[in-house]
Design a protein around this motif. Structure first.
Motif, PDB file in Angstrom:
ATOM      1  N   VAL A   1      -3.081  -2.187   1.207  1.00  0.00           N
ATOM      2  CA  VAL A   1      -3.171  -1.482   2.484  1.00  0.00           C
ATOM      3  C   VAL A   1      -1.818  -1.647   3.179  1.00  0.00           C
ATOM      4  O   VAL A   1      -1.414  -2.755   3.507  1.00  0.00           O
ATOM      5  CB  VAL A   1      -4.297  -2.056   3.366  1.00  0.00           C
ATOM      6  CG1 VAL A   1      -4.339  -1.316   4.700  1.00  0.00           C
ATOM      7  CG2 VAL A   1      -5.637  -1.959   2.654  1.00  0.00           C
ATOM      8  N   GLY A   2      -1.117  -0.529   3.358  1.00  0.00           N
ATOM      9  CA  GLY A   2       0.193  -0.609   3.991  1.00  0.00           C
ATOM     10  C   GLY A   2       1.109   0.492   3.520  1.00  0.00           C
ATOM     11  O   GLY A   2       0.784   1.247   2.597  1.00  0.00           O
ATOM     12  N   SER A   3       2.279   0.580   4.148  1.00  0.00           N
ATOM     13  CA  SER A   3       3.160   1.712   3.856  1.00  0.00           C
ATOM     14  C   SER A   3       4.638   1.338   3.802  1.00  0.00           C
ATOM     15  O   SER A   3       5.478   2.210   3.596  1.00  0.00           O
ATOM     16  CB  SER A   3       2.976   2.786   4.935  1.00  0.00           C
ATOM     17  OG  SER A   3       3.292   2.259   6.223  1.00  0.00           O
TER      18      SER A   3
ATOM     19  N   GLY B   1      -3.409   3.867   3.614  1.00  0.00           N
ATOM     20  CA  GLY B   1      -2.768   3.742   4.915  1.00  0.00           C
ATOM     21  C   GLY B   1      -3.549   4.505   5.955  1.00  0.00           C
ATOM     22  O   GLY B   1      -4.716   4.877   5.740  1.00  0.00           O
ATOM     23  N   ASN B   2      -2.908   4.770   7.064  1.00  0.00           N
ATOM     24  CA  ASN B   2      -3.560   5.494   8.152  1.00  0.00           C
ATOM     25  C   ASN B   2      -2.588   6.536   8.694  1.00  0.00           C
ATOM     26  O   ASN B   2      -2.010   6.378   9.756  1.00  0.00           O
ATOM     27  CB  ASN B   2      -3.993   4.518   9.257  1.00  0.00           C
ATOM     28  CG  ASN B   2      -4.957   5.142  10.238  1.00  0.00           C
ATOM     29  OD1 ASN B   2      -5.774   5.974   9.864  1.00  0.00           O
ATOM     30  ND2 ASN B   2      -4.873   4.732  11.499  1.00  0.00           N
TER      31      ASN B   2
ATOM     32  N   ASP C   1       0.332   7.066   7.549  1.00  0.00           N
ATOM     33  CA  ASP C   1       1.692   6.545   7.570  1.00  0.00           C
ATOM     34  C   ASP C   1       2.288   6.345   6.177  1.00  0.00           C
ATOM     35  O   ASP C   1       3.411   5.885   6.044  1.00  0.00           O
ATOM     36  CB  ASP C   1       1.734   5.216   8.330  1.00  0.00           C
ATOM     37  CG  ASP C   1       0.831   4.157   7.728  1.00  0.00           C
ATOM     38  OD1 ASP C   1      -0.130   4.521   7.033  1.00  0.00           O
ATOM     39  OD2 ASP C   1       1.079   2.954   7.949  1.00  0.00           O
ATOM     40  N   VAL C   2       1.546   6.701   5.130  1.00  0.00           N
ATOM     41  CA  VAL C   2       2.021   6.493   3.758  1.00  0.00           C
ATOM     42  C   VAL C   2       2.747   7.739   3.266  1.00  0.00           C
ATOM     43  O   VAL C   2       2.182   8.843   3.272  1.00  0.00           O
ATOM     44  CB  VAL C   2       0.852   6.167   2.803  1.00  0.00           C
ATOM     45  CG1 VAL C   2       1.368   6.035   1.361  1.00  0.00           C
ATOM     46  CG2 VAL C   2       0.151   4.890   3.229  1.00  0.00           C
TER      47      VAL C   2
ATOM     48  N   ASN D   1      -4.189   8.454   2.839  1.00  0.00           N
ATOM     49  CA  ASN D   1      -3.734   8.264   4.215  1.00  0.00           C
ATOM     50  C   ASN D   1      -4.909   8.206   5.185  1.00  0.00           C
ATOM     51  O   ASN D   1      -4.738   8.352   6.391  1.00  0.00           O
ATOM     52  CB  ASN D   1      -2.784   9.388   4.627  1.00  0.00           C
ATOM     53  CG  ASN D   1      -1.324   8.969   4.488  1.00  0.00           C
ATOM     54  OD1 ASN D   1      -0.942   7.908   4.968  1.00  0.00           O
ATOM     55  ND2 ASN D   1      -0.525   9.795   3.846  1.00  0.00           N
TER      56      ASN D   1
ATOM     57  N   ASN E   1       1.546  -4.966   5.728  1.00  0.00           N
ATOM     58  CA  ASN E   1       2.444  -4.271   6.648  1.00  0.00           C
ATOM     59  C   ASN E   1       3.365  -5.283   7.313  1.00  0.00           C
ATOM     60  O   ASN E   1       2.897  -6.197   8.005  1.00  0.00           O
ATOM     61  CB  ASN E   1       1.645  -3.521   7.720  1.00  0.00           C
ATOM     62  CG  ASN E   1       1.069  -2.222   7.202  1.00  0.00           C
ATOM     63  OD1 ASN E   1       1.781  -1.406   6.619  1.00  0.00           O
ATOM     64  ND2 ASN E   1      -0.234  -2.016   7.402  1.00  0.00           N
TER      65      ASN E   1
ATOM     66  N   LYS F   1       0.347  -3.724  11.648  1.00  0.00           N
ATOM     67  CA  LYS F   1       0.087  -2.410  12.261  1.00  0.00           C
ATOM     68  C   LYS F   1      -1.294  -2.449  12.907  1.00  0.00           C
ATOM     69  O   LYS F   1      -2.135  -3.289  12.543  1.00  0.00           O
ATOM     70  CB  LYS F   1       0.170  -1.308  11.203  1.00  0.00           C
ATOM     71  CG  LYS F   1       1.583  -1.063  10.712  1.00  0.00           C
ATOM     72  CD  LYS F   1       1.724   0.283  10.025  1.00  0.00           C
ATOM     73  CE  LYS F   1       3.194   0.555   9.699  1.00  0.00           C
ATOM     74  NZ  LYS F   1       3.384   1.887   9.081  1.00  0.00           N
TER      75      LYS F   1
ATOM     76  N   ASP G   1      -4.457  -2.856  10.756  1.00  0.00           N
ATOM     77  CA  ASP G   1      -4.639  -4.033   9.894  1.00  0.00           C
ATOM     78  C   ASP G   1      -5.971  -4.729  10.156  1.00  0.00           C
ATOM     79  O   ASP G   1      -6.670  -5.148   9.229  1.00  0.00           O
ATOM     80  CB  ASP G   1      -3.503  -5.031  10.105  1.00  0.00           C
ATOM     81  CG  ASP G   1      -2.191  -4.587   9.470  1.00  0.00           C
ATOM     82  OD1 ASP G   1      -2.155  -3.472   8.901  1.00  0.00           O
ATOM     83  OD2 ASP G   1      -1.214  -5.350   9.536  1.00  0.00           O
TER      84      ASP G   1
END
Length: 268
Positions: free
Chosen positions: A88-90, A112-113, A115-116, A129, A148, A152, A155
């Protein structure tokens, strides 16, 4: 069958061990996927007797088989079950986690949300995303790493989802103070403190002096592997100390032996 469900199925199979055959059925621009386990289609898609026979052949001959049946192109690939990682992260560390995981043969999903950058994560098995997809990916065999840099806003939600679904390993990239803050947040959201402390690995990673994104990814995956294999994390020269044999070697009573250990290969 969605990509989320297929990835979740891979996670479940990887935890059980044994060799499997993945099947892709391609008709025009449509691709259907299934997994053959012990001669049976896990997802109920590749049910044709001809396809199952080809799957057995691919497994026996240990090779990829491509063929055409009717108007469909069929690709069958025998593989060793591989651990699956949900990142989970970008950012740079998330990208490094995908790169290092790929190099050691793991399947990786990235969530991600909005942001990827999907182009930067093209080597991931699955990219989303939409944080809601995390609910569809996670089960009790899942390894989830929230990575992240600096954290973020999503998270905390991602961590709550992972803990709520009782994922096997949940790691969060965080400082000592931030880890304490997110633990407190989980308790405020109704999770038992002892459960959170038992399940959560944060700050995640082994203390190997990591500085760069790649080094940090390596330290995180080293902890994941240590957890999965129930290993000690000690240096190998402590586990297999050669000093106990030095006297025999100096006196000529010890003959050099070829190495009998071979690393396990994941068939790509």
């Amino acid at each position: 069958m969605s990509s989320c469900e297929f990835f979740r199925a891979l996670t479940r199979i990887s935890s059980e061990g044994g060799k499997i055959v993945t099947v892709k059925i391609i008709v025009n621009d449509n691709v259907l996927s299934d997994i053959i386990v012990n001669g049976k289609p896990l997802l109920g898609i590749a049910t044709s007797g001809e396809v199952l026979e080809l799957a057995n052949r691919a497994l026996t001959e240990d090779r990829v088989i491509e063929t055409t049946i009717g108007n469909a192109r069929i690709v069958l690939e025998p593989i060793e079950p591989r651990p699956t990682i949900i990142v989970v992260g970008s950012g740079l560390i998330a990208k490094a986690l995908v790169d290092v995981s790929n190099s050691i043969g793991y399947y990786v999903a990235v969530v991600g949300n909005n942001d990827v950058n999907k182009d930067l994560f093209s080597n991931a098995y699955f990219v989303s995303n939409d944080l809601r997809d995390l609910e569809k990916l996670i089960d009790e065999d899942s390894i989830v790493i929230i990575a992240n840099e600096g954290g973020k806003p999503y998270d905390s939600e991602a961590l709550y989802i992972a803990l709520k679904h009782n994922a096997k390993f949940v790691g969060v990239l965080a400082s000592q103070r931030r880890a304490a803050v997110i633990i407190a947040d989980m308790v405020r959201r109704g999770l038992n403190l002892d459960y959170v402390l038992e399940k959560l690995h944060s700050p995640v990673g082994l203390d190997i002096g990591a500085k760069t994104a790649g080094e940090i990814a390596l330290s995180i995956l080293a902890e994941v592997m240590m957890f999965m294999r129930s290993a000690s994390g000690k240096p190998m020269h402590e586990i297999k100390d050669p000093r106990k044999f030095i006297k025999d070697a100096l006196e000529g009573r010890l003959q050099e032996q070829s190495c009998s250990w071979r690393p396990t290969e994941f068939k790509m």
